[in-house]
Scaffold this active site. Structure first.
Site, mmCIF file in Angstrom:
data_model
loop_
_atom_site.group_PDB
_atom_site.id
_atom_site.type_symbol
_atom_site.label_atom_id
_atom_site.label_comp_id
_atom_site.label_asym_id
_atom_site.label_seq_id
_atom_site.Cartn_x
_atom_site.Cartn_y
_atom_site.Cartn_z
ATOM 1 N N ASP A 19 0.857 -1.176 0.000
ATOM 2 C CA ASP A 19 0.000 0.000 0.000
ATOM 3 C C ASP A 19 0.900 1.235 0.000
ATOM 4 O O ASP A 19 2.093 1.140 0.319
ATOM 5 C CB ASP A 19 -0.886 -0.046 1.247
ATOM 6 C CG ASP A 19 -1.682 1.227 1.446
ATOM 7 O OD1 ASP A 19 -2.382 1.633 0.504
ATOM 8 O OD2 ASP A 19 -1.594 1.814 2.538
ATOM 9 N N ASP A 21 -0.125 5.201 1.006
ATOM 10 C CA ASP A 21 -0.306 6.113 2.136
ATOM 11 C C ASP A 21 -0.388 5.363 3.458
ATOM 12 O O ASP A 21 -1.194 4.443 3.610
ATOM 13 C CB ASP A 21 -1.576 6.943 1.944
ATOM 14 C CG ASP A 21 -1.435 7.952 0.827
ATOM 15 O OD1 ASP A 21 -0.405 8.646 0.785
ATOM 16 O OD2 ASP A 21 -2.347 8.042 -0.013
#
Length: 215
Positions: A19, A21
């Site tokens: 991922d 953020d």
């Protein structure tokens, strides 16, 4: 007596899917600032926005906090938010251990990709601000459905030419963990996020990649 066959092992994971953020990039301050600004402009409760936005694409957050908006206004509100995020990169930096992990993945020739709820422009802006280069990027605008749907992770595995069951997904949000699990990957959870494996920081990932299993 025939010689005993040598014991063969293989590494546990064939690829790493990260991922962006909160996982690879620390954009917490910029994200909160952007959503608070947006909430003031669009008459939403900032606390409610911050409670529901982690891991979700921007348009999904808009729909959740302003269910009264029609599709045209949802699109306008989403664009308004994104235009602010594209340029607000003041304190976007690499997460602890991110540069070291990327160097390890490159040195060991481990396939890896970034799978994010941000669109292409925002993902490239934030990764660039953090000084992170990437081999494969699967942003929100490359999939039909965003997290918690598994489509992004499945596409990333397909791009890398690996079986999703042999991938390690690293996530920091509940919807991201759900997406990785629904795809069929093993998921490592950052920031205390319940998952298959727990990691304190990205510094812990190389040790997981070094684990071996019988071939």
């Amino acid at each position: 007596m025939p010689a005993e066959a040598p014991h063969r092992t293989t590494t546990r994971f064939a690829a790493v899917l990260l991922d962006m953020d909160g996982t690879l990039v620390d954009s917490d301050a910029a994200v909160e600032r952007s959503w608070r600004t947006w909430a003031r402009r669009w008459g939403a409760d900032p606390a409610a926005v911050l409670a529901v936005m982690p891991g979700h694409p921007a348009e999904a957050t808009v729909r959740r906090v302003r269910p009264d908006l029609d599709e045209a206004l949802v699109a306008a509100a989403t664009r308004d938010h994104l235009e602010h995020e594209y340029v607000d990169l003041a304190d976007v930096v690499a997460a602890p251990g991110a540069h070291e992990l990327v160097a390890h993945l490159e040195e060991t020739l481990t396939p890896w990709a970034v799978v994010t709820s941000a669109d292409t422009r925002l993902a490239r802006a934030r990764l660039g601000a953090a000084g992170l280069e990437f081999p494969v990027l699967v942003p929100r605008d490359m999939v039909t459905r965003g997290k918690p749907d598994p489509e992004g992770y499945l596409r990333a595995a397909d791009f890398l030419g690996v079986d999703i069951a042999d991938c390690l997904v690293v996530e920091d949000s509940a919807v991201g963990v759900a997406a990785g699990r629904a795809a069929g990957a093993v998921v490592a959870g950052l920031r205390g996020q319940p998952a298959d494996l727990a990691v304190a920081t990205l510094h812990d990932i190389p040790a997981l990649l070094a684990q071996e299993v019988p071939a």
